[in-house]
Scaffold this active site. Structure first.
Site, PDB file in Angstrom:
ATOM      1  N   VAL A   1       0.838  -1.206   0.000  1.00 55.09           N
ATOM      2  CA  VAL A   1       0.000   0.000   0.000  1.00 55.09           C
ATOM      3  C   VAL A   1       0.873   1.257   0.000  1.00 55.09           C
ATOM      4  CG1 VAL A   1      -1.778   1.292   1.235  1.00 55.09           C
ATOM      5  CG2 VAL A   1      -1.918  -1.199   1.121  1.00 55.09           C
ATOM      6  N   CYS A   2       1.912   1.255   0.838  1.00 58.12           N
ATOM      7  CA  CYS A   2       2.798   2.417   0.934  1.00 58.12           C
ATOM      8  C   CYS A   2       3.400   2.764  -0.424  1.00 58.12           C
ATOM      9  CB  CYS A   2       3.930   2.135   1.915  1.00 58.12           C
ATOM     10  SG  CYS A   2       3.340   1.841   3.577  1.00 58.12           S
ATOM     11  N   THR A   3       3.772   1.748  -1.175  1.00 55.42           N
ATOM     12  CA  THR A   3       4.413   2.000  -2.472  1.00 55.42           C
ATOM     13  C   THR A   3       3.431   2.642  -3.445  1.00 55.42           C
ATOM     14  OG1 THR A   3       5.884   0.153  -2.052  1.00 55.42           O
ATOM     15  CG2 THR A   3       5.711   0.888  -4.343  1.00 55.42           C
TER      16      THR A   3
ATOM     17  N   LEU B   1       3.100   6.287  -2.287  1.00 54.11           N
ATOM     18  CA  LEU B   1       4.289   7.072  -2.614  1.00 54.11           C
ATOM     19  C   LEU B   1       4.240   7.501  -4.075  1.00 54.11           C
ATOM     20  CD1 LEU B   1       6.748   7.633  -0.717  1.00 54.11           C
ATOM     21  CD2 LEU B   1       8.001   6.001  -2.116  1.00 54.11           C
TER      22      LEU B   1
END
Lengths: 221, 221
Positions: free
Chosen positions: A51-53, A56
């Site tokens: 999810v973070c990627t 970002l």
């Protein structure tokens, strides 16, 4: 608990990885970075996680939208600068905004952004998926606090920014589900007489069953 | 500071105005109301103010969407029950969910939802425009903290609910800007071997510059 709307972001010294074109580590304080601009600060549970990627990359894709509005972007995660250097190659869109490294969890503890449940594989604390919109006065104006399972909606971040910036310029507020171009409402502190001078384009008072005349719509550019 | 994601909502006794078809005041505790369902609790600065009224109406308009998902709705404002009785006639859509009255500011203080800046004309504290999604375990799963000037986006509340409910059923999470029907990502804690059994519909691993294989997409109903 966590810092919340109305609070001043503490002026912490941070270590930053800037852009992905060359390896460049910088130290500066948060207020030096904000420089009295609107700024989005957002926290990630961990590098190299799905999810973070995607977040970002989306923040990078929307960077022109933020820049058009004079808004800076600053990412945070608890991984170190070397990890960030590798990680920022992965999103589909080139990441050119800085990401603060916080391997010792000093910043998430001071900003009270520790996720109450999540730990990494070594048992270290992780930040929640928090995003704060910081005003030119270094104070938090609006917060989204999402858990690890739910990626943020950057369209809603842009919509909220447009509302905050409009209402910091004019004595207006935005109704539920407002989007740019929709009419806005005039703040209750403004009398009808003042509103006539303040909004020469005119305003419309909605008739309400209570007979009160507090719902006044106008359009501002 | 405020209660935040991961925290259990305190089991406060509250006074409620229920629906607008007849005058009916009830007292019960928050956990009795939640009854282990997903619940949205949302706070309003004040009755008879423009943004709040549009939000109250939009929440009523979206009630069928929440009910379809087994989600309860509970409003809060610091005005008294008699004020709520008059106020709920104003929104365009009939309000049938309860609104807690908190004239003594006991609840906003205990839930730490006091707006740091806003006061009413008598100098009393007002709540911020906070909305928490509470899980069946009475814990806050996600929070939106908006200032008085910015009405919430109920579409984003529904989107976030769909993400939370899906990821509480399956070991998946939703990428940035996800909407229902889009692929979801498989949680990093799930190995590829486990994922093959867990998601018989298959999954796709995205090739990444880092060479790591953490970005795995699948579709779940």
């Amino acid at each position: 608990p966590g810092i919340t709307i109305g609070d001043t972001v503490p002026n912490l010294e941070v270590e930053i990885k800037y852009g992905n074109s060359h390896f460049c580590v910088l130290n500066f304080t948060l207020h030096d970075y904000f420089k009295n601009s609107w700024t989005i600060i957002f926290f990630h549970p961990a590098d190299f996680t799905p999810v973070c990627t995607t977040e970002l990359g989306k923040m990078a894709a929307y960077l022109p939208e933020f820049e058009k509005r004079g808004v800076k972007v600053l990412g945070f995660s608890c991984d170190d600068v070397q990890s960030h250097e590798e990680w920022i190659k992965d999103p589909r869109c080139k990441v050119t905004y800085p990401i603060v490294a916080d391997p010792n969890r000093k910043i998430i503890k001071q900003l009270n952004m520790v996720d109450p449940d999540k730990k990494d594989s070594s048992g270290n604390q992780l930040p929640s998926r928090a995003l704060h919109i910081v005003g030119p006065d270094n104070k938090i104006k609006l917060s989204f606090l999402y858990p690890a399972c739910t990626g943020r909606n950057i369209n809603e971040v842009v919509r909220a920014l447009d509302s905050l910036q409009k209402s910091s310029k004019y004595k207006v507020a935005t109704p539920a589900n407002w989007k740019p171009g929709d009419p806005m409402v005039i703040c209750p502190s403004v009398t009808n007489e003042e509103a006539e001078k303040m909004f020469p384009q005119g305003f419309e008072t909605q008739k309400l069953p209570s007979g009160k005349d507090y719902l006044r719509f106008t359009c501002v550019n």
